[in-house]
Write a protein that holds these residues in place. Structure first.
Motif, short mmCIF file in Angstrom:
data_model
loop_
_atom_site.label_atom_id
_atom_site.label_comp_id
_atom_site.label_asym_id
_atom_site.label_seq_id
_atom_site.Cartn_x
_atom_site.Cartn_y
_atom_site.Cartn_z
N THR A 305 -0.93 2.19 13.32
CA THR A 305 -0.63 1.37 12.14
C THR A 305 -1.74 0.36 11.89
O THR A 305 -2.05 -0.45 12.76
CB THR A 305 0.70 0.63 12.34
N PRO A 306 -2.35 0.38 10.70
CA PRO A 306 -3.38 -0.61 10.40
C PRO A 306 -2.80 -2.01 10.26
O PRO A 306 -1.58 -2.20 10.21
CB PRO A 306 -3.97 -0.12 9.07
N GLU A 307 -3.68 -2.96 10.18
CA GLU A 307 -3.28 -4.33 9.91
C GLU A 307 -2.45 -4.39 8.64
O GLU A 307 -2.80 -3.76 7.64
CB GLU A 307 -4.54 -5.19 9.76
N PRO A 308 -1.35 -5.12 8.64
CA PRO A 308 -0.53 -5.21 7.42
C PRO A 308 -1.31 -5.83 6.27
O PRO A 308 -2.21 -6.63 6.47
CB PRO A 308 0.63 -6.14 7.84
N VAL A 309 -0.93 -5.43 5.06
CA VAL A 309 -1.55 -6.01 3.86
C VAL A 309 -0.56 -6.95 3.20
O VAL A 309 0.66 -6.80 3.34
CB VAL A 309 -1.96 -4.91 2.86
N PRO A 310 -1.05 -7.94 2.47
CA PRO A 310 -0.13 -8.81 1.72
C PRO A 310 0.63 -7.98 0.69
O PRO A 310 0.07 -7.11 0.04
CB PRO A 310 -1.07 -9.81 1.04
N ILE A 311 1.91 -8.24 0.55
CA ILE A 311 2.70 -7.45 -0.40
C ILE A 311 2.95 -8.21 -1.70
O ILE A 311 3.30 -7.61 -2.72
CB ILE A 311 4.05 -7.03 0.20
N LEU A 312 2.76 -9.54 -1.69
CA LEU A 312 3.04 -10.32 -2.89
C LEU A 312 1.80 -10.42 -3.76
O LEU A 312 0.70 -10.66 -3.26
CB LEU A 312 3.51 -11.73 -2.52
N PRO A 313 1.94 -10.24 -5.06
CA PRO A 313 0.78 -10.35 -5.95
C PRO A 313 0.34 -11.80 -6.08
O PRO A 313 1.13 -12.73 -5.96
CB PRO A 313 1.31 -9.81 -7.28
N VAL A 314 -0.95 -11.98 -6.33
CA VAL A 314 -1.48 -13.31 -6.55
C VAL A 314 -1.16 -13.73 -7.99
O VAL A 314 -1.41 -12.97 -8.93
CB VAL A 314 -3.00 -13.34 -6.33
N PRO A 315 -0.59 -14.91 -8.19
CA PRO A 315 -0.30 -15.36 -9.57
C PRO A 315 -1.56 -15.35 -10.43
O PRO A 315 -2.65 -15.69 -9.97
CB PRO A 315 0.21 -16.80 -9.36
N LYS A 316 -1.42 -14.92 -11.66
CA LYS A 316 -2.58 -14.75 -12.54
C LYS A 316 -3.29 -16.07 -12.82
O LYS A 316 -4.49 -16.08 -13.10
CB LYS A 316 -2.14 -14.11 -13.85
N ALA A 328 -8.27 -4.32 9.73
CA ALA A 328 -8.30 -3.85 11.12
C ALA A 328 -7.51 -2.55 11.28
O ALA A 328 -6.47 -2.35 10.66
CB ALA A 328 -7.72 -4.91 12.05
N GLY A 329 -8.02 -1.67 12.12
CA GLY A 329 -7.33 -0.42 12.41
C GLY A 329 -7.50 0.65 11.37
O GLY A 329 -6.78 1.65 11.39
N VAL A 330 -8.45 0.47 10.45
CA VAL A 330 -8.69 1.46 9.40
C VAL A 330 -10.01 2.19 9.67
O VAL A 330 -11.00 1.56 10.04
CB VAL A 330 -8.73 0.81 8.00
N TYR A 331 -10.01 3.50 9.50
CA TYR A 331 -11.21 4.32 9.69
C TYR A 331 -11.48 5.07 8.38
O TYR A 331 -10.54 5.49 7.69
CB TYR A 331 -10.99 5.31 10.84
N LEU A 395 -8.94 -0.06 2.42
CA LEU A 395 -10.10 -0.31 3.28
C LEU A 395 -10.35 -1.80 3.45
O LEU A 395 -10.62 -2.27 4.56
CB LEU A 395 -11.34 0.36 2.68
N LEU A 396 -10.27 -2.55 2.38
CA LEU A 396 -10.50 -3.99 2.43
C LEU A 396 -9.18 -4.73 2.22
O LEU A 396 -8.27 -4.23 1.57
CB LEU A 396 -11.49 -4.43 1.34
N LEU A 397 -9.12 -5.94 2.76
CA LEU A 397 -8.01 -6.84 2.46
C LEU A 397 -8.44 -7.77 1.34
O LEU A 397 -9.58 -8.23 1.30
CB LEU A 397 -7.63 -7.66 3.68
N PRO A 398 -7.53 -8.07 0.42
CA PRO A 398 -7.88 -9.00 -0.67
C PRO A 398 -7.98 -10.42 -0.15
O PRO A 398 -7.52 -10.72 0.96
CB PRO A 398 -6.70 -8.85 -1.62
N PRO A 399 -8.58 -11.30 -0.92
CA PRO A 399 -8.60 -12.72 -0.51
C PRO A 399 -7.17 -13.22 -0.32
O PRO A 399 -6.24 -12.75 -0.97
CB PRO A 399 -9.27 -13.41 -1.70
#
Length: 427
Positions: A305-316, A328-331, A395-399
């Protein structure tokens, strides 16, 4: 580095001289730190009272499974058959009766262990899973047996005696799993194994066992807590399996055979087997090694299992903090295609401009996601679109979002080596 904290040898020496070859007992005095930042008695209590389900737990004594759900009350609203929350009174009684408590798959839900497992998998190049074992004094979970994974044991608390014997079957595969072998064959292998070591792991010690090493762990007069770090090695057999899967495109391989006729004509059967081997060898000679290795690695890490990603959207109306970084954990794998490159992350694919290739190459080399390189190559608008695509494919995590008070420290380079931080079932 995860490997460096587990053994006193330099990582390169461990990988070449020990890994897959011989057991290694490292005492706490020879290590820079203990393992209590990964797991501890306090962490165990918090997990058991903090929402873990019984599907992540097992009870076992002398090889016999206990009922981990005994005394548990189903949660109203759960789907029928859903695992209940554990009954801590029942678990305490189980430990008091001599049963070993196993907390499964810590690498999936316990952040310190998840980060450790990602780093170790990257350093070794093989998938890593982690379980915790809690064994009361004078008890034994499983008798003499071997595992089909390489194992690192990290002693968290108390001590435990380990009897080791030589592997009766060198480098066993999952098909040789100990408890899938008939009882008579297990006894034959126990008898064939020769004494190897009798040692005690004390708090802060580690023990490495190559797969196939016979072992029998048992507590003495103290309760023992240890982590079992299972390394599922990728083998030559896995490479062969991938070649066989690719052989589905060979029309000759798909032709039916007359098994009755072959059974009555051993010479013809041998010729047919030889021909199949020749065609498989020809396929291996023509195959692109990088494609075969990618397919094998993707299959091997499918449960990692890769590193979790944020699930909530960033307010506009709010600008996120920080920068994009590797997950992390992604190939990933890249291949040249017409008018660009194809990026594969797990089973997901995206086609990108050829000008992105230097950026992805830099990810392999430099271990960090320098989106300034994208901007220089593509311009700000296109770089933003490509970065969004790399986030979408995983592949990438967002800010980090403005409400995120903490940021994960997990970072890994995509080819498996540990990265720099870009933001402030076994014995």
């Amino acid at each position: 580095m995860s490997l460096k904290r587990c053994v006193a040898l330099p990582p390169d020496e461990f990988r070449t001289a020990v890994f897959g070859h011989s057991y290694l007992h490292t005492r706490a005095a020879d290590l820079a730190a203990d393992f209590t930042d990964l797991f501890s008695p306090q962490a165990l209590e918090e997990l058991l009272s903090g929402g873990l389900r019984t599907s992540s737990l097992r009870l076992v004594r002398d090889g016999v499974e206990g009922d981990v759900a005994r005394g548990c009350v189903a949660e109203s609203g759960d789907a029928p058959g859903a695992a209940p929350f554990p009954d801590t009174d029942g678990l305490r009684q189980a430990l008091a009766s001599g049963q070993t408590l196993i907390v499964r798959s810590l690498h999936r839900f316990h952040p310190p262990v998840r980060r450790f497992a990602h780093e170790l998998a990257a350093e070794l190049g093989h998938p890593v899973k982690v379980n915790a074992f809690v064994t009361p004094p004078g008890s034994q979970g499983v008798d003499l047996h071997f595992d089909v994974q390489d194992v690192l044991v990290l002693q968290i608390a108390g001590d435990k005696r380990w009897l080791l014997r030589t592997p009766p079957l060198p480098d066993p595969l999952p098909a040789h799993a100990w408890f899938d072998v008939p009882a008579r064959r297990r006894e034959e292998m126990r008898a064939a194994a020769r004494p190897l070591a009798d040692l005690v792991l004390r708090t802060g010690d580690s023990l490495y066992l190559p797969r196939g090493t016979m072992h029998s762990p048992m507590t003495r007069d103290t309760l023992s807590i240890h982590l079992t770090v299972a390394v599922s090695t990728i083998t030559r057999h896995d490479l062969l399996g991938e070649l066989v899967r690719e052989a589905v495109d060979d029309e000759w391989m798909r032709v039916a055979v007359d098994t009755n006729g072959l059974m009555s004509d051993p010479r013809l059967a041998r010729e047919l087997l030889g021909k199949a081997g020749e065609r498989l060898a020809a396929l291996a000679a023509d195959a692109a090694p990088e494609d075969v290795l990618w397919a094998v690695r993707k299959a091997a890490f499918r449960e990692q299992t890769p590193e979790p990603v944020p699930i909530l959207p960033v307010p506009k109306d709010v600008r996120p903090r920080g920068v994009h970084r590797l997950r992390a954990g992604v190939y990933f794998h890249t291949a040249s295609v017409k008018d660009g490159i194809q990026l594969s992350v797990g089973n997901r694919r995206v086609r990108l401009p050829a000008s992105v290739s230097p950026f992805l190459t830099a990810l392999h080399r430099d271990q960090v996601a320098d989106t300034a390189g994208l901007t220089a190559a593509l311009g700000e608008d296109n770089a933003r679109k490509v970065a969004a695509a790399l986030v979408d494919i995983g592949l990438l995590l967002p800010p980090s979002a403005p409400w995120d008070a903490t940021t994960s420290q997990e970072a890994v380079r995509p080819d498996g080596a540990p990265g720099r931080e870009s933001d402030p079932d076994h014995s």
